[in-house]
Design an enzyme around this catalytic site. Sequence first.
Site, PDB file in Angstrom:
ATOM      1  N   LYS A 250     -26.145 -18.495  26.775  1.00  0.00           N
ATOM      2  CA  LYS A 250     -25.988 -18.779  25.343  1.00  0.00           C
ATOM      3  C   LYS A 250     -25.451 -17.548  24.616  1.00  0.00           C
ATOM      4  O   LYS A 250     -26.041 -16.474  24.694  1.00  0.00           O
ATOM      5  CB  LYS A 250     -27.349 -19.181  24.743  1.00  0.00           C
ATOM      6  CG  LYS A 250     -27.379 -19.224  23.202  1.00  0.00           C
ATOM      7  CD  LYS A 250     -28.762 -19.624  22.659  1.00  0.00           C
ATOM      8  CE  LYS A 250     -28.831 -19.516  21.135  1.00  0.00           C
ATOM      9  NZ  LYS A 250     -30.146 -19.850  20.582  1.00  0.00           N
ATOM     10  N   ASP A 255     -26.921 -16.172  14.478  1.00  0.00           N
ATOM     11  CA  ASP A 255     -27.617 -17.436  14.233  1.00  0.00           C
ATOM     12  C   ASP A 255     -28.334 -17.378  12.887  1.00  0.00           C
ATOM     13  O   ASP A 255     -29.432 -16.848  12.778  1.00  0.00           O
ATOM     14  CB  ASP A 255     -28.618 -17.698  15.374  1.00  0.00           C
ATOM     15  CG  ASP A 255     -29.343 -19.042  15.197  1.00  0.00           C
ATOM     16  OD1 ASP A 255     -28.913 -19.836  14.335  1.00  0.00           O
ATOM     17  OD2 ASP A 255     -30.324 -19.282  15.938  1.00  0.00           O
ATOM     18  N   LYS A 262     -32.418 -20.053   8.229  1.00  0.00           N
ATOM     19  CA  LYS A 262     -33.601 -19.263   8.592  1.00  0.00           C
ATOM     20  C   LYS A 262     -34.072 -18.468   7.380  1.00  0.00           C
ATOM     21  O   LYS A 262     -33.264 -18.129   6.515  1.00  0.00           O
ATOM     22  CB  LYS A 262     -33.235 -18.253   9.700  1.00  0.00           C
ATOM     23  CG  LYS A 262     -33.071 -18.829  11.087  1.00  0.00           C
ATOM     24  CD  LYS A 262     -32.787 -17.712  12.088  1.00  0.00           C
ATOM     25  CE  LYS A 262     -32.561 -18.266  13.477  1.00  0.00           C
ATOM     26  NZ  LYS A 262     -33.756 -18.896  14.060  1.00  0.00           N
ATOM     27  N   ASP A 273     -28.669 -13.095  19.381  1.00  0.00           N
ATOM     28  CA  ASP A 273     -28.690 -14.467  19.891  1.00  0.00           C
ATOM     29  C   ASP A 273     -27.540 -14.713  20.885  1.00  0.00           C
ATOM     30  O   ASP A 273     -27.387 -15.817  21.392  1.00  0.00           O
ATOM     31  CB  ASP A 273     -28.633 -15.460  18.727  1.00  0.00           C
ATOM     32  CG  ASP A 273     -29.403 -16.745  19.034  1.00  0.00           C
ATOM     33  OD1 ASP A 273     -30.254 -16.731  19.940  1.00  0.00           O
ATOM     34  OD2 ASP A 273     -29.133 -17.766  18.374  1.00  0.00           O
ATOM     35  N   ASP A 332     -30.845 -25.364  13.260  1.00  0.00           N
ATOM     36  CA  ASP A 332     -31.241 -24.089  13.873  1.00  0.00           C
ATOM     37  C   ASP A 332     -31.559 -24.252  15.362  1.00  0.00           C
ATOM     38  O   ASP A 332     -31.689 -23.277  16.093  1.00  0.00           O
ATOM     39  CB  ASP A 332     -32.462 -23.526  13.123  1.00  0.00           C
ATOM     40  CG  ASP A 332     -32.665 -22.044  13.394  1.00  0.00           C
ATOM     41  OD1 ASP A 332     -31.764 -21.412  13.988  1.00  0.00           O
ATOM     42  OD2 ASP A 332     -33.729 -21.520  12.995  1.00  0.00           O
ATOM     43  N   GLU A 334     -29.664 -24.885  17.750  1.00  0.00           N
ATOM     44  CA  GLU A 334     -28.241 -24.986  18.121  1.00  0.00           C
ATOM     45  C   GLU A 334     -27.964 -24.592  19.570  1.00  0.00           C
ATOM     46  O   GLU A 334     -27.020 -25.076  20.182  1.00  0.00           O
ATOM     47  CB  GLU A 334     -27.402 -24.116  17.178  1.00  0.00           C
ATOM     48  CG  GLU A 334     -27.298 -22.612  17.529  1.00  0.00           C
ATOM     49  CD  GLU A 334     -28.629 -21.864  17.473  1.00  0.00           C
ATOM     50  OE1 GLU A 334     -29.558 -22.365  16.808  1.00  0.00           O
ATOM     51  OE2 GLU A 334     -28.747 -20.800  18.101  1.00  0.00           O
ATOM     52  N   ARG A 336     -29.443 -25.209  22.417  1.00  0.00           N
ATOM     53  CA  ARG A 336     -29.502 -26.276  23.412  1.00  0.00           C
ATOM     54  C   ARG A 336     -28.247 -27.149  23.378  1.00  0.00           C
ATOM     55  O   ARG A 336     -27.860 -27.726  24.398  1.00  0.00           O
ATOM     56  CB  ARG A 336     -30.776 -27.110  23.209  1.00  0.00           C
ATOM     57  CG  ARG A 336     -30.880 -27.791  21.874  1.00  0.00           C
ATOM     58  CD  ARG A 336     -32.305 -28.201  21.525  1.00  0.00           C
ATOM     59  NE  ARG A 336     -33.109 -27.069  21.056  1.00  0.00           N
ATOM     60  CZ  ARG A 336     -34.402 -27.121  20.776  1.00  0.00           C
ATOM     61  NH1 ARG A 336     -35.063 -28.262  20.922  1.00  0.00           N
ATOM     62  NH2 ARG A 336     -35.041 -26.059  20.360  1.00  0.00           N
TER      63      ARG A 336
HETATM   64  N1  BES Z   1     -32.089 -18.215  18.386  1.00  0.00           N
HETATM   65  C1  BES Z   1     -33.205 -18.956  17.980  1.00  0.00           C
HETATM   66  C2  BES Z   1     -34.470 -18.640  18.745  1.00  0.00           C
HETATM   67  C3  BES Z   1     -35.085 -17.292  18.510  1.00  0.00           C
HETATM   68  C4  BES Z   1     -35.795 -17.041  17.359  1.00  0.00           C
HETATM   69  C5  BES Z   1     -34.991 -16.303  19.454  1.00  0.00           C
HETATM   70  C6  BES Z   1     -36.382 -15.808  17.149  1.00  0.00           C
HETATM   71  C7  BES Z   1     -35.584 -15.081  19.271  1.00  0.00           C
HETATM   72  C8  BES Z   1     -36.270 -14.826  18.110  1.00  0.00           C
HETATM   73  C9  BES Z   1     -32.925 -20.451  18.148  1.00  0.00           C
HETATM   74  O1  BES Z   1     -31.631 -20.841  17.918  1.00  0.00           O
HETATM   75  C10 BES Z   1     -33.779 -21.161  17.134  1.00  0.00           C
HETATM   76  O2  BES Z   1     -33.569 -20.940  15.999  1.00  0.00           O
HETATM   77  N2  BES Z   1     -34.711 -21.988  17.609  1.00  0.00           N
HETATM   78  C11 BES Z   1     -35.595 -22.687  16.738  1.00  0.00           C
HETATM   79  C12 BES Z   1     -35.789 -24.065  17.277  1.00  0.00           C
HETATM   80  C13 BES Z   1     -36.536 -24.997  16.352  1.00  0.00           C
HETATM   81  C14 BES Z   1     -35.709 -25.255  15.112  1.00  0.00           C
HETATM   82  C15 BES Z   1     -36.809 -26.287  17.072  1.00  0.00           C
HETATM   83  C16 BES Z   1     -36.914 -21.929  16.688  1.00  0.00           C
HETATM   84  O3  BES Z   1     -37.317 -21.361  17.726  1.00  0.00           O
HETATM   85  O4  BES Z   1     -37.494 -21.840  15.622  1.00  0.00           O
HETATM   86 ZN    ZN Z   2     -30.193 -19.431  18.301  1.00  0.00          ZN
HETATM   87 MG    MG Z   3     -31.220 -21.266  15.923  1.00  0.00          MG
END
Ligand code: BES
Ligand code: ZN
Ligand code: MG
Length: 487
Positions: A250, A255, A262, A273, A332, A334, A336
Amino acid sequence: MNITIEESYKKTEMLCFFLEENSIKINSNQKFNLEISNAVSQAVKDNGGKLGKISLVNISEKSLIQRILIAGIGKKENLSDEIFREVSGRIAIKAKDLKLENFSIQHPSNYPNESISKIVEGVKISSYKFDKFKSKKETSRINLTIIAPKNKKNIEKIHQAEIISEGVIFAKDISNLPPNECVPETLAKFASNISKNKMKCKIFKKSELKQKGFGGITAVGQGSKNEPRLIIMEHLKGSKKDKPIVLVGKAVTFDTGGISLKPGDKMDEMKFDKCGGCTVLGIMKAVSELKLPINVIGIVPSVENMPGGESYRPGDIIKLYNGKTAEILNTDAEGRLILADAIAYGEKHYSPKAIIDFATLTGACIIALGTNVAAVISNNEDLTKKMIESSKTTSEQIWELPLNQDYMDMINSDVADMKNVGIGRAAGTITAAAFLKNAVEKTPWLHLDIAGVAWTQIATKEKSYNPKGATGFGVRLVLDYLQKLKN
Ligand code: BES
Ligand code: ZN
Ligand code: MG
């Protein structure tokens, strides 16, 4: 940094030894004059072999050796590769602080030669500093001599460990780039640079991605003027009938969360990210330089996730590369979406032996495992077992999480084949993996959620070779796995 091997010590600004706890002497067959012997005894006494302790004794300027350094490695029964890596890193940091031009490390004559590689890794990786944007750079040109039997095997070991370390450093270096200086196009350029004369490198741009049906990459990328890319690198040095290993990473260069924006706190960290993709680039660089006699494909979907008038929205239904539809409930989630496209592409075009993906996929992973252990989720026991073995060798810690039908059901959608979030916050790391599993038809697949380990965060255990910033997690791990495949 230049690393050489010598049978015995020559002129050096600092000669370094490892010392076990409660040991009264160093492991070396060298003969020293009285002045040096005394310095060694003094440093040994001061040090006591306490893990991580460094003792330094200066010698008169006329001497061939100007300093003796003793580094404690703790109790013999607790010794590990990681201790050599970590302590060697501390030695290198000391040498850099002293502004030395050269130093020597005695490989303990009673230890397996394998530890030579760990010394090289520790010294090399700890010497990396991200100072591209500092006006004042700490340019240090420092040479290391390892004192050990100068045979073909050891020379080759050092050479390989240097390539592996450079793979880690490359991954760290591009991961650390700020989001204004590293967009999907930039990563594509890095990929084609490391591929030159070594690998085939294909880059799909926005129009091709759209036309070929990469619905996930296209949707996530449509909100940014920095257009998406899909990077594909081919290292085909195995036999023709040998199915390749496909690595997918990825690479969201920033992000923001998109329309599901966020919160501002620590949003800057979302420049990391892209670490999964950078790990794949670091591995491919090393694989090609090591000339591993196997087939490996690196696939990196890269986008910037931005809010704007063109962005994809919560409520959208998109069609992924494999034809399955996904209801977007949170923009967010994204990672996957772009990974599902890349994984399905890898399986369709290469019929691989295995697919391994790396992603800073979920914040939930940090809640579950913290910041020193990555999550593993797989559909194949044998692949998982091998990865856990490699993880023990490289000390990049991983822990398996389950993925059964109950979790798969948690991403069922009322209106599409699946939704891009689970049920509330429950098992967030697993429901993200459940989405990816839907992109795999029949291939052994292993997913590494590196959200906690890809860069140093507040709870990260300090390591000499991991200063603040990106860690390059996964590069050594998967190189170890790949190197064991050729046997
Ligand atoms: N890149 C983030 C995950 C992340 C967050 C990695 C903080 C490291 C530190 C990912 O794209 C994301 O935002 N995931 C969301 C998923 C949720 C919306 C289902 C998350 O983890 O909050
Ligand atoms: Zn992300
Ligand atoms: Mg995200």
